[in-house]
Motif scaffolding. Structure first.
Motif, PDB file in Angstrom:
ATOM      1  N   ASN A   1      28.070  34.348  56.949  1.00  0.00           N
ATOM      2  CA  ASN A   1      27.546  34.309  55.571  1.00  0.00           C
ATOM      3  C   ASN A   1      26.498  35.408  55.401  1.00  0.00           C
ATOM      4  O   ASN A   1      25.309  35.118  55.213  1.00  0.00           O
ATOM      5  CB  ASN A   1      26.917  32.937  55.286  1.00  0.00           C
ATOM      6  N   PRO A   2      26.896  36.674  55.480  1.00  0.00           N
ATOM      7  CA  PRO A   2      25.926  37.777  55.509  1.00  0.00           C
ATOM      8  C   PRO A   2      25.045  37.875  54.270  1.00  0.00           C
ATOM      9  O   PRO A   2      23.884  38.278  54.378  1.00  0.00           O
ATOM     10  CB  PRO A   2      26.806  39.023  55.671  1.00  0.00           C
ATOM     11  N   LEU A   3      25.569  37.520  53.101  1.00  0.00           N
ATOM     12  CA  LEU A   3      24.763  37.627  51.887  1.00  0.00           C
ATOM     13  C   LEU A   3      23.560  36.682  51.915  1.00  0.00           C
ATOM     14  O   LEU A   3      22.528  36.968  51.294  1.00  0.00           O
ATOM     15  CB  LEU A   3      25.614  37.342  50.645  1.00  0.00           C
ATOM     16  N   GLU A   4      23.658  35.588  52.657  1.00  0.00           N
ATOM     17  CA  GLU A   4      22.565  34.620  52.703  1.00  0.00           C
ATOM     18  C   GLU A   4      21.362  35.128  53.498  1.00  0.00           C
ATOM     19  O   GLU A   4      20.307  34.507  53.471  1.00  0.00           O
ATOM     20  CB  GLU A   4      23.059  33.286  53.272  1.00  0.00           C
ATOM     21  N   VAL A   5      21.533  36.244  54.178  1.00  0.00           N
ATOM     22  CA  VAL A   5      20.375  36.876  54.821  1.00  0.00           C
ATOM     23  C   VAL A   5      19.324  37.199  53.775  1.00  0.00           C
ATOM     24  O   VAL A   5      18.115  37.163  54.045  1.00  0.00           O
ATOM     25  CB  VAL A   5      20.803  38.157  55.564  1.00  0.00           C
ATOM     26  N   LEU A   6      19.770  37.482  52.550  1.00  0.00           N
ATOM     27  CA  LEU A   6      18.860  37.859  51.464  1.00  0.00           C
ATOM     28  C   LEU A   6      18.246  36.657  50.761  1.00  0.00           C
ATOM     29  O   LEU A   6      17.334  36.823  49.946  1.00  0.00           O
ATOM     30  CB  LEU A   6      19.609  38.708  50.425  1.00  0.00           C
ATOM     31  N   TYR A   7      18.677  35.444  51.072  1.00  0.00           N
ATOM     32  CA  TYR A   7      18.210  34.248  50.374  1.00  0.00           C
ATOM     33  C   TYR A   7      16.870  33.780  50.968  1.00  0.00           C
ATOM     34  O   TYR A   7      16.769  32.716  51.585  1.00  0.00           O
ATOM     35  CB  TYR A   7      19.242  33.130  50.469  1.00  0.00           C
ATOM     36  N   LEU A   8      15.839  34.574  50.762  1.00  0.00           N
ATOM     37  CA  LEU A   8      14.534  34.259  51.340  1.00  0.00           C
ATOM     38  C   LEU A   8      13.967  32.952  50.807  1.00  0.00           C
ATOM     39  O   LEU A   8      13.192  32.277  51.498  1.00  0.00           O
ATOM     40  CB  LEU A   8      13.551  35.406  51.060  1.00  0.00           C
ATOM     41  N   TRP A   9      14.325  32.585  49.584  1.00  0.00           N
ATOM     42  CA  TRP A   9      13.793  31.364  48.983  1.00  0.00           C
ATOM     43  C   TRP A   9      14.293  30.106  49.685  1.00  0.00           C
ATOM     44  O   TRP A   9      13.743  29.022  49.496  1.00  0.00           O
ATOM     45  CB  TRP A   9      14.143  31.304  47.495  1.00  0.00           C
ATOM     46  N   GLN A  10      15.329  30.232  50.500  1.00  0.00           N
ATOM     47  CA  GLN A  10      15.828  29.084  51.246  1.00  0.00           C
ATOM     48  C   GLN A  10      15.048  28.859  52.536  1.00  0.00           C
ATOM     49  O   GLN A  10      15.296  27.894  53.253  1.00  0.00           O
ATOM     50  CB  GLN A  10      17.317  29.279  51.583  1.00  0.00           C
ATOM     51  N   GLY A  11      14.082  29.737  52.841  1.00  0.00           N
ATOM     52  CA  GLY A  11      13.292  29.599  54.058  1.00  0.00           C
ATOM     53  C   GLY A  11      13.992  30.243  55.241  1.00  0.00           C
ATOM     54  O   GLY A  11      15.118  30.725  55.142  1.00  0.00           O
ATOM     55  N   GLY A  12      13.304  30.216  56.367  1.00  0.00           N
ATOM     56  CA  GLY A  12      13.856  30.793  57.580  1.00  0.00           C
ATOM     57  C   GLY A  12      13.169  32.092  57.950  1.00  0.00           C
ATOM     58  O   GLY A  12      13.621  33.168  57.584  1.00  0.00           O
ATOM     59  N   MET A  13      12.023  31.965  58.659  1.00  0.00           N
ATOM     60  CA  MET A  13      11.268  33.133  59.108  1.00  0.00           C
ATOM     61  C   MET A  13      10.891  32.909  60.570  1.00  0.00           C
ATOM     62  O   MET A  13      10.700  31.782  61.011  1.00  0.00           O
ATOM     63  CB  MET A  13       9.998  33.323  58.274  1.00  0.00           C
ATOM     64  N   SER A  14      10.791  33.994  61.317  1.00  0.00           N
ATOM     65  CA  SER A  14      10.429  33.928  62.727  1.00  0.00           C
ATOM     66  C   SER A  14       9.145  34.707  62.962  1.00  0.00           C
ATOM     67  O   SER A  14       9.058  35.881  62.593  1.00  0.00           O
ATOM     68  CB  SER A  14      11.564  34.506  63.583  1.00  0.00           C
ATOM     69  N   PHE A  15       8.152  34.057  63.593  1.00  0.00           N
ATOM     70  CA  PHE A  15       6.922  34.784  63.904  1.00  0.00           C
ATOM     71  C   PHE A  15       7.215  35.957  64.822  1.00  0.00           C
ATOM     72  O   PHE A  15       6.692  37.057  64.626  1.00  0.00           O
ATOM     73  CB  PHE A  15       5.894  33.873  64.581  1.00  0.00           C
ATOM     74  N   HIS A  16       8.024  35.727  65.846  1.00  0.00           N
ATOM     75  CA  HIS A  16       8.286  36.780  66.822  1.00  0.00           C
ATOM     76  C   HIS A  16       8.981  37.978  66.169  1.00  0.00           C
ATOM     77  O   HIS A  16       8.708  39.123  66.503  1.00  0.00           O
ATOM     78  CB  HIS A  16       9.120  36.223  67.976  1.00  0.00           C
ATOM     79  N   GLY A  17       9.878  37.714  65.207  1.00  0.00           N
ATOM     80  CA  GLY A  17      10.500  38.803  64.462  1.00  0.00           C
ATOM     81  C   GLY A  17       9.486  39.523  63.594  1.00  0.00           C
ATOM     82  O   GLY A  17       9.496  40.759  63.493  1.00  0.00           O
ATOM     83  N   GLY A  18       8.592  38.749  62.946  1.00  0.00           N
ATOM     84  CA  GLY A  18       7.541  39.362  62.134  1.00  0.00           C
ATOM     85  C   GLY A  18       6.615  40.226  62.970  1.00  0.00           C
ATOM     86  O   GLY A  18       6.171  41.288  62.532  1.00  0.00           O
ATOM     87  N   LEU A  19       6.325  39.778  64.211  1.00  0.00           N
ATOM     88  CA  LEU A  19       5.479  40.567  65.105  1.00  0.00           C
ATOM     89  C   LEU A  19       6.143  41.895  65.449  1.00  0.00           C
ATOM     90  O   LEU A  19       5.492  42.948  65.451  1.00  0.00           O
ATOM     91  CB  LEU A  19       5.197  39.773  66.384  1.00  0.00           C
ATOM     92  N   ILE A  20       7.441  41.856  65.715  1.00  0.00           N
ATOM     93  CA  ILE A  20       8.166  43.098  66.006  1.00  0.00           C
ATOM     94  C   ILE A  20       8.108  44.028  64.799  1.00  0.00           C
ATOM     95  O   ILE A  20       7.925  45.248  64.934  1.00  0.00           O
ATOM     96  CB  ILE A  20       9.628  42.788  66.393  1.00  0.00           C
ATOM     97  N   GLY A  21       8.240  43.451  63.589  1.00  0.00           N
ATOM     98  CA  GLY A  21       8.155  44.252  62.374  1.00  0.00           C
ATOM     99  C   GLY A  21       6.803  44.928  62.233  1.00  0.00           C
ATOM    100  O   GLY A  21       6.721  46.123  61.885  1.00  0.00           O
ATOM    101  N   VAL A  22       5.732  44.213  62.529  1.00  0.00           N
ATOM    102  CA  VAL A  22       4.382  44.778  62.429  1.00  0.00           C
ATOM    103  C   VAL A  22       4.168  45.842  63.509  1.00  0.00           C
ATOM    104  O   VAL A  22       3.533  46.875  63.258  1.00  0.00           O
ATOM    105  CB  VAL A  22       3.319  43.667  62.536  1.00  0.00           C
ATOM    106  N   ILE A  23       4.698  45.609  64.703  1.00  0.00           N
ATOM    107  CA  ILE A  23       4.572  46.611  65.769  1.00  0.00           C
ATOM    108  C   ILE A  23       5.257  47.916  65.360  1.00  0.00           C
ATOM    109  O   ILE A  23       4.716  49.012  65.575  1.00  0.00           O
ATOM    110  CB  ILE A  23       5.175  46.069  67.090  1.00  0.00           C
ATOM    111  N   LEU A  24       6.436  47.814  64.757  1.00  0.00           N
ATOM    112  CA  LEU A  24       7.126  49.018  64.287  1.00  0.00           C
ATOM    113  C   LEU A  24       6.307  49.740  63.215  1.00  0.00           C
ATOM    114  O   LEU A  24       6.228  50.967  63.203  1.00  0.00           O
ATOM    115  CB  LEU A  24       8.507  48.648  63.742  1.00  0.00           C
ATOM    116  N   VAL A  25       5.686  48.962  62.316  1.00  0.00           N
ATOM    117  CA  VAL A  25       4.828  49.557  61.287  1.00  0.00           C
ATOM    118  C   VAL A  25       3.680  50.314  61.936  1.00  0.00           C
ATOM    119  O   VAL A  25       3.366  51.454  61.560  1.00  0.00           O
ATOM    120  CB  VAL A  25       4.293  48.467  60.343  1.00  0.00           C
TER     121      VAL A  25
END
Length: 262
Positions: free
Chosen positions: A85-109
């Motif tokens: 269900n690739p389009l549901e990757v964009l459905y942020l309002w349904q929830g589903g976040m990972s701290f570890h993924g967010g940390l990787i995102g900040v490290i890249l920034v």
């Protein structure tokens, strides 16, 4: 057993515009990061960054948290589902976040920012690391208000029945444990440790070790995701993702300590 407070998820309603507590907690978290960072800059704690740099870092870090957190959840927790269900990757309002993924995102920034400014990466990460825990704490408070990410069943006196669990069992308020450990305790530890000159990279290493250790411990009281359950060794996904953080932090801390003693 304590009574779980019945929160209205909407903090403020202005006509058709509804401001939810969860989003407000994230906003307050980033605002606090800015205020603490500005204080460190104006007090002369760093000579490599100015207030404009801090503003740019926070802006791009918001994108890193959202994109990295979402992609981390997709890849770490439900890859097969989102592959179907690739389009549901964009459905942020349904929830589903990972701290570890967010940390990787900040490290890249921070890596891209360091390259643009021609600064050492750890000069930036050591400055940012002590600012993160209280922002994380606000996020966990938002989880508690939303009545989500509750703990495992228990009979401790402070256990709570979370309506969203649907089973009426008293559970650990694990969101508040994370608020206390990953938010308040880790903030005090890093703020104190970074108040004196340290070898480059050591503050960042302590953040990795501290967060990874606290998250690993709290996960013993947190209900694992029902679509994953416990994995190898009876550990949760959150624990397995925290193990590399602790290991990497310990290696970094040891290497920086050896360099400074030469």
């Amino acid at each position: 057993m304590l009574q779980y407070p019945k929160f209205d998820p909407v903090a403020l309603q202005i006509g058709p515009l509804a401001i939810h507590w969860y989003g407000l907690m994230y906003l307050l978290g980033f605002a606090l990061v800015y205020l603490l960072g500005r204080r460190r800059i104006t007090s002369g704690h760093t000579t490599t960054l100015n207030v404009r740099d801090l503003e740019d870092l926070i802006f791009y870090s918001v994108l890193g948290v959202v994109l990295g957190g979402r992609l981390g959840y997709v890849l770490f927790y439900k890859p097969s589902y989102y592959l179907s269900n690739p389009l549901e990757v964009l459905y942020l309002w349904q929830g589903g976040m990972s701290f570890h993924g967010g940390l990787i995102g900040v490290i890249l920034v921070m890596l891209l920012f360091a390259r643009k400014k021609k600064l050492p990466f750890f000069a930036i990460s050591d400055f940012i690391a002590p600012l993160i825990p209280l922002g994380l704490g606000f996020g966990r408070l938002g989880n508690f208000i939303n009545g989500e990410l509750w703990g495992r069943p228990t009979d401790v006196p402070w256990a709570m029945v979370f309506p969203g669990s649907g089973d009426g069992l008293a559970r650990h308020p694990s969101q508040l444990y994370e608020l206390g450990l990953e938010g308040i305790v880790l903030f005090v530890l890093l703020w104190w440790f970074s108040s004196k000159p340290r070898p480059l990279g050591q503050v960042s290493a302590l953040f990795l070790m501290g967060y990874g250790t606290f998250r690993f411990l709290v996960e013993f009281t947190r209900e694992p995701d029902n679509f994953l359950g416990l994995l190898a060794g009876g550990l949760s996904m959150g624990q397995w993702l925290s193990v590399p953080m602790v290991a990497l932090g310990a290696i970094m801390f040891s290497l920086t300590a050896k360099r400074s003693s030469r």
